[in-house]
Design an enzyme around this catalytic site. Structure first.
Site, mmCIF file in Angstrom:
data_model
loop_
_atom_site.group_PDB
_atom_site.id
_atom_site.type_symbol
_atom_site.label_atom_id
_atom_site.label_comp_id
_atom_site.label_asym_id
_atom_site.label_seq_id
_atom_site.Cartn_x
_atom_site.Cartn_y
_atom_site.Cartn_z
ATOM 1 C CE LYS A 181 41.424 39.092 30.132
ATOM 2 N NZ LYS A 181 41.071 40.178 29.213
ATOM 3 C CG HIS A 215 33.728 38.280 41.995
ATOM 4 N ND1 HIS A 215 33.156 38.659 40.820
ATOM 5 C CD2 HIS A 215 34.120 39.420 42.608
ATOM 6 C CE1 HIS A 215 33.207 39.981 40.712
ATOM 7 N NE2 HIS A 215 33.779 40.457 41.779
#
Length: 795
Positions: A461, A31
């Site tokens: 999120k 990532h």
């Protein structure tokens, strides 16, 4: 952990059975929060080795001088080395980086972990464990994660599998060669068991040329002779892999696929001959069987102190990895899978995504044929929304060479990934619908278990920390019940990140806080981005990390962890749901309902710079679009860079205040904190984020936004941060944040001042860059790397 289990009433027999069946899988991922270069990691590793040697050994004057000179050379070379890449890394670079941890650190710990378990059991129960457990498995998404990353092509999937296989075979070959050098027992002193002699005779009959070559060098040394045969077979296996890679052979997995009368099929390419590798190992089980023969023969000849332990250590490594150092997992968007199924059926047109996915499946099918199922046998479906997504994936697998006609099931585990709030809430119903489908149920029964992945990122999120935590708890409580009702074993795959907003925090505490029955001997989680450096860069650190994860999974499986009574837990869950609802309302009012928020976000964080910087092969967005299309990792990473770390706490203070001001509300919150591990873990993680955040510095970033955007957003952030700090301290009954964890409090207090100057520099560099000044790109990247290293838990 085992001492705690014994004190909790767990018998030795129950503990032994749990250890025997325990499965812990760590999936390594790449990532864009891990910016460290491979060469930098190697230099730091060599410096650490030198420092540890100095601590352990009393050096002579000449040795001490030489040690200092080696350290000075490494430090000087490190100063003169680029800390960051000049270009965006390729997927191959990321594969190489992950393999550095797997080969350099984790491989050596694979036999140490079973030994530690056996030692802990004997200490706890006063009797030997009586077996060699093999609880740990290492998987990887790097090279197989096609979700939103166009750089992961079918050929990349194929190459990643081949690299994993080649690395494993080299390590196993090296281990067998070392054993062949050390097991020099002679028939003049030791009578070899008949089983060993029969195995050697079988090898000689199958490999007469090798037998003739070995005869003069191994006469009268049966163990060494057997190991030399094994060495020859491993050499042939490795040569076979390298020959296929160098020749560019594509067999039936060609990336060029054609639409025929009966659907999609691979373009025909004649396979290369394989006669030169006739005696190569085809499956890792063959090597394991040979090692078991050697181990048992040594035990029969009182060889426990003459090599048996070394053989068992290599056997533990072989069992854990097979012929693939990392087992690759394929990941694709469910929409791409549906497009591929429609194309196969002739009800939809060809799309690049459909062709790429189907070609990747053919690559996996070819890899399984040549190297076994363990090369790649998992398909993760991102953004799963219904049972049809998995049924379409099953159909694609069947039509792409991944079908076992004997058992009538796919040679692939199909794993739904539930990421959004709606998907998490719908997950139990989707699983129930799948188990009611006779074709899918038969497939799962043949595979032995259903794996379900839950994402900690997108839900956070979307609705904020508390609402996401509540949805995850609901899903993990309901999914095992659905599986038990259908009598299907279940494994929950935890898609955790390093940041609190993405499920991060102390691993063992998180495992022990999971709902009852959600582990059940099977635990799987991702290890993402910077987590590899923080947890696995040094052998001692990696071993401690593995002990905590395995110990937590074992204790939860045994049901010996702290747990409130069922009645109390029901009360706590109801209260937590109320907190979640208020936290969601507050979070969405700012992030999604405030018109100026997106403008403020882009101005007050380095999100645009992060998206352009060469720190990961994957784009920051799955597709074109605004905040909804942005991945959770750059979302969290950006807020961490500006030192507010907003996703890890926003909405928590309002929720606690609304609940705590009710009659008896604060008392119940304190009761939950004291008696419910899940709530205590959530609050503890929020405490950690609050301690790392610095709103005075974040205000400097806020000044980069327009006056209108700043006036609309910043006062709300500042007020909520103060509110959250105040109510967390009231619940924990502390004067300061993290008073209950002094070591972490000291660590953060020590680190933060060193990070502050990099934050000040970053604010100024952002201002200059946005004003069009040249020469800001590289210094900006250095500040991003430095802040991430200093704060940790960044993405």
């Amino acid at each position: 952990m085992l001492l705690q289990a014994r004190r909790g009433g767990v018998t030795a027999a129950d503990a032994r059975a749990a250890i025997a069946s325990l499965q812990v899988t760590l999936t390594l991922t790449a990532h864009p929060t891990q910016a460290s270069r491979h060469t930098v990691l190697e230099k730091l590793d060599r410096i650490a080795d030198e420092l540890e040697d100095r601590d352990r050994c009393a050096l002579l004057p000449d040795e001490e001088a030489a040690s200092w000179e080696r350290i000075r050379e490494e430090v000087t070379a490190l100063w003169q080395t680029d800390e960051v890449r000049r270009e965006r890394p390729t997927v191959g670079d990321e594969v190489k980086n992950v393999l550095w941890y797997a080969e350099g650190v984790l491989w050596k710990l694979l036999p140490a972990l079973p030994e530690a378990l056996a030692h802990a059991f004997e200490r706890a129960y006063g009797e030997p464990l009586g077996m060699e457990p093999s609880p740990l498995r290492l998987h990887s998404w790097v090279g197989g994660d096609m979700d939103g990353n166009p750089m992961v092509t079918p050929d990349v999937v194929e190459d990643a599998i081949a690299v994993h296989q080649g690395r494993a075979l080299r390590l196993l070959l090296e281990g067998v060669r070392r054993l062949g050098s050390s097991l020099s027992q002679s028939t003049r002193y030791v009578d070899p068991p008949e089983a060993l002699l029969a195995s050697i005779a079988s090898d000689a009959a199958a490999m007469p040329g090798v037998a003739e070559r070995l005869r003069p060098r191994t006469e009268g040394e049966p163990w060494r002779r057997k190991l030399r045969f094994m060495e020859a077979r491993l050499e042939a296996s490795l040569a076979r892999v390298e020959a296929r890679r160098s020749s560019g052979e594509r067999t039936q997995a060609s990336h060029s696929i054609v639409l025929g009368a009966s659907g999609i099929a691979p373009a025909p390419i004649a396979p290369a001959g394989d006669g030169a590798f006739a005696h190569a190992y085809r499956r890792s089980e063959e090597l394991e069987a040979d090692l078991e023969v050697i181990a048992s023969s040594l035990a029969a000849c009182q060889g426990a102190n003459a090599g048996e332990r070394r053989v068992k250590r290599l056997l533990a490594q072989a069992r854990a990895v097979g012929f693939h150092l990392l087992e690759l997992e394929l990941r694709a968007l469910s929409s791409d899978v549906k497009d591929a199924a429609a194309w196969l059926r002739g009800t939809g047109g060809r799309t690049d995504a459909a062709e790429r996915f189907l070609s990747a499946l053919w690559k996996v099918a070819a890899a399984q044929e040549s190297a076994g199922e363990r090369s790649c046998r998992t398909l993760i479906l991102s953004m799963t929304h219904g049972a049809k997504d998995l049924l379409e994936a099953l159909y694609c697998a069947k039509e792409s060479g991944l079908w076992d006609p004997t058992r009538e099931c796919a040679r692939l585990d199909i794993v739904p990934l539930f990421e959004t709030l709606d998907a998490l809430d719908a997950a139990p119903g989707i699983l129930r619908e799948l188990f009611a489908n006779p074709v899918y149920r038969h497939h799962v029964a043949c595979r032995g278990q259903q794996e379900v992945m839950i994402g900690y990122s997108d839900s956070g999120k979307e609705v904020g920390l508390l609402a996401a935590a509540a949805a995850l708890y609901r899903a993990q409580g309901a999914l095992p019940a659905v599986a038990a009702e259908a009598q299907i074993p279940l494994r929950v795959f935890h898609g955790r990140g390093e940041s609190v907003a993405r499920g991060g925090g102390p691993a063992q505490q998180a495992i022990l806080a999971l709902p009852p029955g959600s582990v059940g001997g099977r635990y799987k989680a991702t290890e993402q981005g910077e987590a590899l450096d923080h947890k696995y860069a040094r052998p001692q650190l990696a071993m401690r990390t593995l002990e905590l994860i395995v110990g937590g999974a074992l204790l939860h499986t045994l049901g010996a962890q702290e747990r409130p009574s069922p009645d109390d837990e029901r009360r706590y869950v109801e209260a937590f749901e109320e907190l979640a609802a208020e936290g969601r309302r507050c979070y969405r009012a700012l992030v999604y309902d405030e018109p100026r928020f997106v403008e403020f976000f882009h101005a007050a964080t380095p999100i645009e710079e992060i998206a352009r910087l060469p720190i990961g092969s994957r784009p920051s967005k799955r597709s074109a679009g605004g905040l909804e299309a942005l991945r959770a990792i750059p979302w969290v990473f950006s807020w961490t860079q500006n030192r507010s770390i907003l996703p890890g706490w926003y909405g928590v203070g309002s929720a606690l205040e609304a609940f705590g001001r009710r009659p008896g509300g604060l008392e119940l919150l304190r009761e939950m904190y004291a008696g419910w591990p899940y709530f205590r873990t959530v609050v503890g993680n929020v405490e950690m984020v609050l301690a790392k955040s610095d709103l005075a510095i974040a205000e400097r970033y806020a000044a980069l936004a327009t006056a209108e955007a700043r006036a609309a957003v910043w006062p709300k952030i500042d007020a909520e941060h103060r509110r959250t700090r105040r109510w967390v301290k009231r619940i924990t009954e502390s004067e300061r944040i993290l008073d209950g964890n002094p070591p972490l409090q000291r660590s953060i207090a020590l680190r933060n001042p060193y990070v502050d100057p990099m934050s000040f520099l970053q604010v100024e560099l952002l201002r200059r860059k946005r004003e069009g000044m040249e020469g800001c790109q590289r210094p900006l990247l250095l500040t991003i790397d430095g802040i991430a290293a200093g704060l940790r838990n960044t993405g």
